[in-house]
Motif scaffolding. Structure first.
Motif, PDB file in Angstrom:
ATOM      1  N   MET A   1       1.816  -3.777  20.309  1.00  0.00           N
ATOM      2  CA  MET A   1       0.797  -4.445  19.500  1.00  0.00           C
ATOM      3  C   MET A   1       1.086  -4.205  18.015  1.00  0.00           C
ATOM      4  SD  MET A   1      -3.347  -3.920  19.495  1.00  0.00           S
ATOM      5  CE  MET A   1      -3.456  -4.441  21.221  1.00  0.00           C
ATOM      6  N   ASN A   2       0.949  -5.278  17.201  1.00  0.00           N
ATOM      7  CA  ASN A   2       1.194  -5.161  15.772  1.00  0.00           C
ATOM      8  C   ASN A   2       0.154  -4.252  15.127  1.00  0.00           C
ATOM      9  OD1 ASN A   2       3.129  -7.051  16.286  1.00  0.00           O
ATOM     10  ND2 ASN A   2       2.069  -8.760  15.328  1.00  0.00           N
ATOM     11  N   GLN A   3       0.622  -3.367  14.235  1.00  0.00           N
ATOM     12  CA  GLN A   3      -0.301  -2.507  13.515  1.00  0.00           C
ATOM     13  C   GLN A   3      -0.862  -3.240  12.295  1.00  0.00           C
ATOM     14  OE1 GLN A   3       2.490   1.027  13.439  1.00  0.00           O
ATOM     15  NE2 GLN A   3       0.576   2.101  13.865  1.00  0.00           N
ATOM     16  N   LYS A   4      -2.132  -2.985  12.007  1.00  0.00           N
ATOM     17  CA  LYS A   4      -2.811  -3.661  10.896  1.00  0.00           C
ATOM     18  C   LYS A   4      -2.766  -2.790   9.646  1.00  0.00           C
ATOM     19  CE  LYS A   4      -6.146  -6.142  13.805  1.00  0.00           C
ATOM     20  NZ  LYS A   4      -7.603  -6.356  14.073  1.00  0.00           N
ATOM     21  N   ILE A   5      -2.445  -3.424   8.521  1.00  0.00           N
ATOM     22  CA  ILE A   5      -2.414  -2.737   7.235  1.00  0.00           C
ATOM     23  C   ILE A   5      -3.359  -3.455   6.283  1.00  0.00           C
ATOM     24  CG2 ILE A   5      -0.975  -2.007   5.300  1.00  0.00           C
ATOM     25  CD1 ILE A   5       1.438  -2.145   7.206  1.00  0.00           C
ATOM     26  N   LEU A   6      -4.322  -2.723   5.737  1.00  0.00           N
ATOM     27  CA  LEU A   6      -5.269  -3.293   4.778  1.00  0.00           C
ATOM     28  C   LEU A   6      -4.865  -2.853   3.370  1.00  0.00           C
ATOM     29  CD1 LEU A   6      -7.878  -4.708   3.890  1.00  0.00           C
ATOM     30  CD2 LEU A   6      -9.134  -2.626   4.533  1.00  0.00           C
ATOM     31  N   ILE A   7      -4.611  -3.821   2.494  1.00  0.00           N
ATOM     32  CA  ILE A   7      -4.208  -3.547   1.111  1.00  0.00           C
ATOM     33  C   ILE A   7      -5.398  -3.880   0.209  1.00  0.00           C
ATOM     34  CG2 ILE A   7      -2.509  -4.043  -0.692  1.00  0.00           C
ATOM     35  CD1 ILE A   7      -0.792  -5.292   1.659  1.00  0.00           C
ATOM     36  N   VAL A   8      -5.821  -2.902  -0.585  1.00  0.00           N
ATOM     37  CA  VAL A   8      -7.023  -3.069  -1.405  1.00  0.00           C
ATOM     38  C   VAL A   8      -6.679  -2.874  -2.880  1.00  0.00           C
ATOM     39  CG1 VAL A   8      -9.426  -2.381  -1.718  1.00  0.00           C
ATOM     40  CG2 VAL A   8      -8.319  -2.039   0.504  1.00  0.00           C
ATOM     41  N   ASP A   9      -6.848  -3.966  -3.674  1.00  0.00           N
ATOM     42  CA  ASP A   9      -6.590  -3.886  -5.117  1.00  0.00           C
ATOM     43  C   ASP A   9      -7.223  -5.097  -5.784  1.00  0.00           C
ATOM     44  OD1 ASP A   9      -5.034  -4.013  -7.774  1.00  0.00           O
ATOM     45  OD2 ASP A   9      -4.249  -2.180  -6.858  1.00  0.00           O
ATOM     46  N   ASP A  10      -7.698  -4.914  -7.020  1.00  0.00           N
ATOM     47  CA  ASP A  10      -8.306  -6.047  -7.728  1.00  0.00           C
ATOM     48  C   ASP A  10      -7.268  -6.916  -8.418  1.00  0.00           C
ATOM     49  OD1 ASP A  10      -9.095  -4.680 -10.960  1.00  0.00           O
ATOM     50  OD2 ASP A  10      -7.895  -3.757  -9.373  1.00  0.00           O
ATOM     51  N   LYS A  11      -5.989  -6.496  -8.387  1.00  0.00           N
ATOM     52  CA  LYS A  11      -4.916  -7.286  -8.993  1.00  0.00           C
ATOM     53  C   LYS A  11      -4.063  -7.926  -7.903  1.00  0.00           C
ATOM     54  CE  LYS A  11      -4.616  -4.577 -13.250  1.00  0.00           C
ATOM     55  NZ  LYS A  11      -5.877  -3.856 -13.023  1.00  0.00           N
ATOM     56  N   LYS A  12      -4.039  -9.262  -7.898  1.00  0.00           N
ATOM     57  CA  LYS A  12      -3.314 -10.010  -6.862  1.00  0.00           C
ATOM     58  C   LYS A  12      -1.823  -9.704  -6.877  1.00  0.00           C
ATOM     59  CE  LYS A  12      -6.557 -13.899  -6.633  1.00  0.00           C
ATOM     60  NZ  LYS A  12      -6.723 -15.371  -6.791  1.00  0.00           N
ATOM     61  N   GLU A  13      -1.271  -9.483  -8.095  1.00  0.00           N
ATOM     62  CA  GLU A  13       0.168  -9.237  -8.172  1.00  0.00           C
ATOM     63  C   GLU A  13       0.551  -7.920  -7.490  1.00  0.00           C
ATOM     64  OE1 GLU A  13      -1.662  -8.098 -12.238  1.00  0.00           O
ATOM     65  OE2 GLU A  13      -1.908  -9.639 -10.687  1.00  0.00           O
ATOM     66  N   TYR A  14      -0.339  -6.945  -7.541  1.00  0.00           N
ATOM     67  CA  TYR A  14      -0.062  -5.676  -6.871  1.00  0.00           C
ATOM     68  C   TYR A  14      -0.090  -5.866  -5.353  1.00  0.00           C
ATOM     69  CZ  TYR A  14      -0.728  -1.023  -4.954  1.00  0.00           C
ATOM     70  OH  TYR A  14      -0.597   0.108  -4.205  1.00  0.00           O
ATOM     71  N   ILE A  15      -1.083  -6.601  -4.871  1.00  0.00           N
ATOM     72  CA  ILE A  15      -1.169  -6.878  -3.427  1.00  0.00           C
ATOM     73  C   ILE A  15       0.093  -7.585  -2.969  1.00  0.00           C
ATOM     74  CG2 ILE A  15      -2.376  -8.230  -1.667  1.00  0.00           C
ATOM     75  CD1 ILE A  15      -4.979  -7.663  -3.112  1.00  0.00           C
ATOM     76  N   ALA A  44     -12.639  -3.274   7.050  1.00  0.00           N
ATOM     77  CA  ALA A  44     -12.231  -2.127   7.875  1.00  0.00           C
ATOM     78  C   ALA A  44     -13.133  -1.978   9.090  1.00  0.00           C
ATOM     79  CB  ALA A  44     -12.249  -0.855   7.040  1.00  0.00           C
ATOM     80  N   ARG A  45     -14.421  -2.196   8.913  1.00  0.00           N
ATOM     81  CA  ARG A  45     -15.359  -2.063  10.041  1.00  0.00           C
ATOM     82  C   ARG A  45     -15.096  -3.118  11.103  1.00  0.00           C
ATOM     83  NH1 ARG A  45     -21.380  -0.987   7.715  1.00  0.00           N
ATOM     84  NH2 ARG A  45     -21.724  -0.648   9.941  1.00  0.00           N
ATOM     85  N   ILE A  46     -14.735  -4.324  10.666  1.00  0.00           N
ATOM     86  CA  ILE A  46     -14.526  -5.428  11.608  1.00  0.00           C
ATOM     87  C   ILE A  46     -13.125  -5.401  12.213  1.00  0.00           C
ATOM     88  CG2 ILE A  46     -14.402  -7.951  11.828  1.00  0.00           C
ATOM     89  CD1 ILE A  46     -16.494  -8.070   9.543  1.00  0.00           C
ATOM     90  N   GLU A  47     -12.117  -5.212  11.379  1.00  0.00           N
ATOM     91  CA  GLU A  47     -10.719  -5.349  11.811  1.00  0.00           C
ATOM     92  C   GLU A  47     -10.093  -4.053  12.316  1.00  0.00           C
ATOM     93  OE1 GLU A  47      -9.049  -8.066  12.134  1.00  0.00           O
ATOM     94  OE2 GLU A  47     -10.496  -9.441  11.229  1.00  0.00           O
ATOM     95  N   GLN A  48     -10.683  -2.911  11.960  1.00  0.00           N
ATOM     96  CA  GLN A  48     -10.132  -1.609  12.378  1.00  0.00           C
ATOM     97  C   GLN A  48      -8.633  -1.494  12.067  1.00  0.00           C
ATOM     98  OE1 GLN A  48     -12.022   1.095  14.293  1.00  0.00           O
ATOM     99  NE2 GLN A  48     -13.342  -0.020  12.885  1.00  0.00           N
ATOM    100  N   PRO A  49      -8.258  -1.548  10.771  1.00  0.00           N
ATOM    101  CA  PRO A  49      -6.836  -1.434  10.427  1.00  0.00           C
ATOM    102  C   PRO A  49      -6.287  -0.060  10.801  1.00  0.00           C
ATOM    103  CG  PRO A  49      -8.194  -1.216   8.472  1.00  0.00           C
ATOM    104  CD  PRO A  49      -9.114  -1.630   9.581  1.00  0.00           C
ATOM    105  N   ASP A  50      -4.969  -0.010  10.973  1.00  0.00           N
ATOM    106  CA  ASP A  50      -4.329   1.263  11.316  1.00  0.00           C
ATOM    107  C   ASP A  50      -4.125   2.137  10.083  1.00  0.00           C
ATOM    108  OD1 ASP A  50      -3.510   1.030  14.304  1.00  0.00           O
ATOM    109  OD2 ASP A  50      -3.009  -0.907  13.418  1.00  0.00           O
ATOM    110  N   ILE A  51      -4.059   1.492   8.910  1.00  0.00           N
ATOM    111  CA  ILE A  51      -3.877   2.227   7.663  1.00  0.00           C
ATOM    112  C   ILE A  51      -4.436   1.383   6.515  1.00  0.00           C
ATOM    113  CG2 ILE A  51      -1.574   1.289   7.247  1.00  0.00           C
ATOM    114  CD1 ILE A  51      -0.780   3.984   6.048  1.00  0.00           C
ATOM    115  N   ILE A  52      -4.868   2.063   5.440  1.00  0.00           N
ATOM    116  CA  ILE A  52      -5.386   1.363   4.257  1.00  0.00           C
ATOM    117  C   ILE A  52      -4.617   1.853   3.031  1.00  0.00           C
ATOM    118  CG2 ILE A  52      -7.398   0.940   2.785  1.00  0.00           C
ATOM    119  CD1 ILE A  52      -9.172   1.495   5.222  1.00  0.00           C
TER     120      ILE A  52
END
Length: 289
Positions: A1-15, A44-52
């Motif tokens: 199963m693919n692991q989920k990664i959540l990327i959090v930043d207010d700058k789109k270029e960083y994401i 995070a509550r809905i998708e349950q990522p493996d890492i943030i």
């Protein structure tokens, strides 16, 4: 199963930079993104990522605030969070990040090799944690099934005892009634019969003294007892409950239709099984459950 990664930043270029690093590995991860900590929590509550991967400085809710909130929620508290910043770089900042619950701390601008090494390390950790949680769930289901089976068996045993008790009580009442109806002219025989009737009345009364709720273990007692002593049998659990309610061996023998000596042996075996010290009162000990 693919692991989920959540990327959090207010700058789109960083994401986008982080996504490009990850996509270069050609490993099929599921990538999610959020512009601030508040949105990240909901994802995070809905998708349950493996890492943030979380930026520190963001509008509405910064990374530290978001981490603290995530660590309070049962469904997200185990998710590893890597905190990234190009401003907060002092040892004091590092200490604050780890105290908030961050799993790692990385400086901006990101260096690709270092970032991927840390990310993959925490993805492996996330996989390990998930495996442990799944194993715990399997064990919990098995324990609950075992508990339910023991409770069911206990209830059946108690129901059988109550049926037997009622049956013998009815027999005694019938015998007493018949004896009372017999006409006897011989005074000596009549006196003996009256004594027998008196004793039978006491026996009938004794059958009704001990109510069901004194020998039927409630679910909380069973759960608490098995949490400490998982190897107890249903018979030992019922015995423990009756001892907890200060019933004597004689009373327990009457309820369970056993010999008093047999009950005393069972009590002794129970003490050994729970490894109770010789000078510890068994009834008092069982009060804690």
């Amino acid at each position: 199963m693919n692991q989920k990664i959540l990327i959090v930043d207010d700058k789109k270029e960083y994401i986008q930079t982080v996504m490009n690093f990850i996509l270069k590995e050609a490993i099929p991860h599921a990538l999610l993104c959020a512009p601030n900590g508040k949105v990240a929590i909901e994802i995070a509550r809905i998708e349950q990522p493996d890492i943030i991967i979380m930026d520190w400085e963001m509008p509405e809710m910064n990374g530290i605030e978001a981490i603290k909130y995530l660590k309070q929620l049962p469904e997200t508290m185990d998710i590893p969070v890597i905190l990234a910043t190009g401003i907060r770089l002092t040892p004091v900042d590092l200490k604050e990040a780890f105290e908030a619950g961050a799993s790692d701390f990385i400086r901006k601008p990101l260096e690709e090799t270092e970032f991927l090494a840390r990310m993959n390390s925490h993805l492996n950790l996330a996989k390990y944690i998930k495996t442990i949680r799944q194993q715990q769930d399997v064990i919990a289901v098995a324990q609950q099934k075992n508990l339910n089976e023991k409770i069911s068996e206990l209830k059946n045993r108690v129901a059988e005892n109550e049926t037997h008790r009622k049956y013998f009580k009815d027999i005694l009442e019938t015998v007493v009634k018949r004896l009372e109806e017999v006409e006897i002219n011989d005074d000596s025989i009549k006196s003996e019969i009256n004594q027998i009737i008196s004793k039978l009345h006491i026996s009938v009364k004794n059958f009704g003294i001990i109510q069901t709720n004194t020998n039927t273990p409630d679910d909380n007692f069973v759960r608490n007892l098995l949490a400490r002593f998982s190897n107890l049998t249903p018979q030992e659990i019922q015995l423990s409950y009756m001892i907890r309610n200060n019933l004597s061996s004689k009373e327990i023998a009457s309820i369970t239709f056993r010999e008093e000596a047999s009950v005393k042996v069972a009590r002794s075996r129970l003490r050994k099984k729970i490894e109770l010290e010789p000078d510890t009162n068994l009834s008092n000990f069982l009060q804690q459950f």
